[in-house]
Write a protein that holds these residues in place. Structure first.
Motif, mmCIF file in Angstrom:
data_model
loop_
_atom_site.group_PDB
_atom_site.id
_atom_site.type_symbol
_atom_site.label_atom_id
_atom_site.label_comp_id
_atom_site.label_asym_id
_atom_site.label_seq_id
_atom_site.Cartn_x
_atom_site.Cartn_y
_atom_site.Cartn_z
ATOM 1 N N GLU A 168 -44.601 -36.785 -9.837
ATOM 2 C CA GLU A 168 -44.740 -37.722 -10.958
ATOM 3 C C GLU A 168 -46.144 -37.659 -11.547
ATOM 4 O O GLU A 168 -46.326 -37.657 -12.766
ATOM 5 C CB GLU A 168 -44.405 -39.143 -10.501
ATOM 6 C CG GLU A 168 -42.941 -39.349 -10.191
ATOM 7 C CD GLU A 168 -42.652 -40.683 -9.523
ATOM 8 O OE1 GLU A 168 -43.568 -41.537 -9.418
ATOM 9 O OE2 GLU A 168 -41.506 -40.878 -9.091
ATOM 10 N N GLU A 220 -48.009 -30.785 -8.467
ATOM 11 C CA GLU A 220 -46.599 -30.522 -8.145
ATOM 12 C C GLU A 220 -46.465 -29.418 -7.105
ATOM 13 O O GLU A 220 -45.441 -29.298 -6.450
ATOM 14 C CB GLU A 220 -45.802 -30.157 -9.410
ATOM 15 C CG GLU A 220 -46.168 -28.825 -10.030
ATOM 16 C CD GLU A 220 -47.437 -28.835 -10.895
ATOM 17 O OE1 GLU A 220 -47.683 -27.806 -11.540
ATOM 18 O OE2 GLU A 220 -48.175 -29.837 -10.932
ATOM 19 N N THR A 225 -46.691 -34.748 -13.863
ATOM 20 C CA THR A 225 -46.198 -34.880 -15.236
ATOM 21 C C THR A 225 -47.124 -35.757 -16.073
ATOM 22 O O THR A 225 -47.277 -35.531 -17.271
ATOM 23 C CB THR A 225 -44.762 -35.440 -15.295
ATOM 24 O OG1 THR A 225 -44.736 -36.749 -14.746
ATOM 25 C CG2 THR A 225 -43.797 -34.543 -14.542
ATOM 26 N N PRO A 239 -51.151 -33.289 -16.203
ATOM 27 C CA PRO A 239 -50.998 -31.845 -15.979
ATOM 28 C C PRO A 239 -52.363 -31.161 -15.848
ATOM 29 O O PRO A 239 -53.367 -31.649 -16.354
ATOM 30 C CB PRO A 239 -50.271 -31.375 -17.239
ATOM 31 C CG PRO A 239 -50.516 -32.416 -18.265
ATOM 32 C CD PRO A 239 -50.736 -33.711 -17.531
#
Length: 79
Positions: A29, A40, A32, A35
């Motif tokens: 999360e 991730e 996103t 970035p």
């Protein structure tokens, strides 16, 4: 604290799996929302891609100020 507790207790093992799964979801999360840090893929560990993101983008409100690369960046900014 129970050393190697996940091998001794099903409850500890289940909690460990739950915690890792929840952390991985949280890091995805954050990736996103912010970035460029590679959250991730590295789940917040200090790998090169994450350090590069810190250098390029600076720390977010989610970075620990005691994490050495973040502390160093903040010291440089204050100087």
């Amino acid at each position: 604290t129970v050393v190697k507790g996940d091998g001794l207790s099903l409850s500890i093992a289940a909690a460990s799996i739950f915690a890792k799964t929840a952390r991985d979801r949280h890091m995805a999360e954050l990736a996103t929302q912010y970035p460029g840090y590679g959250w991730e893929q590295n789940a917040g560990y200090g790998v090169k891609a994450h350090t590069d993101g810190l250098l390029k983008l600076g720390p977010t409100i989610h970075h620990r100020r005691t994490f050495a690369p973040v502390a160093k960046l903040l010291t440089q900014v204050d100087s």
